[in-house]
Motif scaffolding. Structure first.
Motif, mmCIF file in Angstrom:
data_model
loop_
_atom_site.group_PDB
_atom_site.id
_atom_site.type_symbol
_atom_site.label_atom_id
_atom_site.label_comp_id
_atom_site.label_asym_id
_atom_site.label_seq_id
_atom_site.Cartn_x
_atom_site.Cartn_y
_atom_site.Cartn_z
ATOM 1 N N UNK A 186 -24.679 -6.002 28.212
ATOM 2 C CA UNK A 186 -24.934 -5.424 29.537
ATOM 3 C C UNK A 186 -23.634 -4.892 30.132
ATOM 4 N N UNK A 187 -22.524 -4.983 29.373
ATOM 5 C CA UNK A 187 -21.249 -4.399 29.796
ATOM 6 C C UNK A 187 -21.228 -2.955 29.307
ATOM 7 N N UNK A 188 -22.000 -2.116 29.976
ATOM 8 C CA UNK A 188 -22.197 -0.731 29.581
ATOM 9 C C UNK A 188 -22.043 0.145 30.813
ATOM 10 N N UNK A 189 -21.139 1.112 30.749
ATOM 11 C CA UNK A 189 -20.794 1.953 31.885
ATOM 12 C C UNK A 189 -20.954 3.423 31.532
ATOM 13 N N UNK A 190 -21.319 4.226 32.517
ATOM 14 C CA UNK A 190 -21.420 5.670 32.370
ATOM 15 C C UNK A 190 -20.130 6.311 32.864
ATOM 16 N N UNK A 191 -19.666 7.327 32.157
ATOM 17 C CA UNK A 191 -18.410 8.006 32.490
ATOM 18 C C UNK A 191 -18.694 9.473 32.788
ATOM 19 N N UNK A 192 -18.168 9.953 33.909
ATOM 20 C CA UNK A 192 -18.177 11.382 34.223
ATOM 21 C C UNK A 192 -16.729 11.852 34.202
ATOM 22 N N UNK A 193 -16.431 12.825 33.330
ATOM 23 C CA UNK A 193 -15.064 13.330 33.220
ATOM 24 C C UNK A 193 -14.856 14.630 33.987
ATOM 25 N N UNK A 194 -15.928 15.174 34.519
ATOM 26 C CA UNK A 194 -15.829 16.411 35.277
ATOM 27 C C UNK A 194 -16.474 16.254 36.641
ATOM 28 N N UNK A 195 -16.719 17.369 37.275
ATOM 29 C CA UNK A 195 -17.359 17.388 38.589
ATOM 30 C C UNK A 195 -18.557 18.329 38.527
ATOM 31 N N UNK A 196 -19.323 18.383 39.597
ATOM 32 C CA UNK A 196 -20.458 19.303 39.649
ATOM 33 C C UNK A 196 -19.978 20.750 39.525
ATOM 34 N N UNK A 197 -18.821 21.057 40.140
ATOM 35 C CA UNK A 197 -18.271 22.413 40.079
ATOM 36 C C UNK A 197 -17.561 22.708 38.765
ATOM 37 N N UNK A 198 -17.093 21.668 38.072
ATOM 38 C CA UNK A 198 -16.354 21.820 36.824
ATOM 39 C C UNK A 198 -16.850 20.773 35.824
ATOM 40 N N UNK A 199 -18.073 20.972 35.290
ATOM 41 C CA UNK A 199 -18.658 19.960 34.413
ATOM 42 C C UNK A 199 -17.862 19.785 33.121
ATOM 43 N N UNK A 200 -17.930 18.589 32.576
ATOM 44 C CA UNK A 200 -17.240 18.271 31.336
ATOM 45 C C UNK A 200 -18.080 17.278 30.542
ATOM 46 N N UNK A 201 -17.620 16.949 29.382
ATOM 47 C CA UNK A 201 -18.335 16.049 28.484
ATOM 48 C C UNK A 201 -18.506 14.671 29.124
ATOM 49 N N UNK A 202 -19.748 14.166 29.199
ATOM 50 C CA UNK A 202 -19.971 12.821 29.726
ATOM 51 C C UNK A 202 -19.736 11.778 28.634
ATOM 52 N N UNK A 203 -19.552 10.541 29.060
ATOM 53 C CA UNK A 203 -19.335 9.486 28.082
ATOM 54 C C UNK A 203 -19.847 8.147 28.550
ATOM 55 N N UNK A 204 -19.614 7.157 27.711
ATOM 56 C CA UNK A 204 -19.962 5.785 28.016
ATOM 57 C C UNK A 204 -18.812 4.871 27.641
ATOM 58 N N UNK A 205 -18.788 3.711 28.262
ATOM 59 C CA UNK A 205 -17.799 2.669 27.995
ATOM 60 C C UNK A 205 -18.587 1.393 27.772
ATOM 61 N N UNK A 206 -18.317 0.701 26.664
ATOM 62 C CA UNK A 206 -19.088 -0.496 26.365
ATOM 63 C C UNK A 206 -18.227 -1.576 25.721
#
Length: 131
Positions: free
Chosen positions: A40-60
């Protein structure tokens, strides 16, 4: 053609890793409300913004021990606009430098680092004028 659509960072100490990436690169990281991969140690990562989208990720949570000092994973590069500042931020936030900044003529600069969890990071600053 297949393309990369997200990345995953594994960590022994997920909260320490989340702090490292938030403080070093300004990423938005938040806990996901479920379980994935047996943790359950699972996190969502946003590397960009709505105006400058980028590759999303996860941390676990890392599911097992890392037995090698060699690269034993899929390493992703992080685009930098100020590689010297980012290298300093890596160290200031508990990471380490693996190599000095190297010039790739006509491309830019690259440096290799490790995060707080011993994962490799490639920092790359693009500059076609680099020599």
């Amino acid at each position: 053609m297949a393309r990369i659509v997200y990345f995953t960072i594994q960590a022994d100490d997920v909260l320490r890793a989340a702090d490292f990436y938030r403080n070093t690169f300004g990423w938005h990281i938040e806990k996901w409300g479920g379980e994935w991969g047996g943790t359950d140690e699972f996190y969502l990562i946003e590397t960009g913004t709505e105006d400058d989208p980028a590759l999303p990720g996860t941390l676990m949570k890392r599911p097992g021990k890392v037995d090698s000092q060699l690269l034993n994973a899929f390493m992703c590069g992080i685009e930098s606009t100020a590689i010297d500042d980012d290298m300093a931020a890596v160290v200031a936030n508990g990471g380490t430098l693996v190599s000095p900044k190297v010039t790739i003529p006509g491309v830019g600069w690259v440096a290799y680092c490790r995060d707080t969890e011993e994962n490799f990071i490639e920092l790359r600053q693009m500059d076609p004028e680099a020599a």
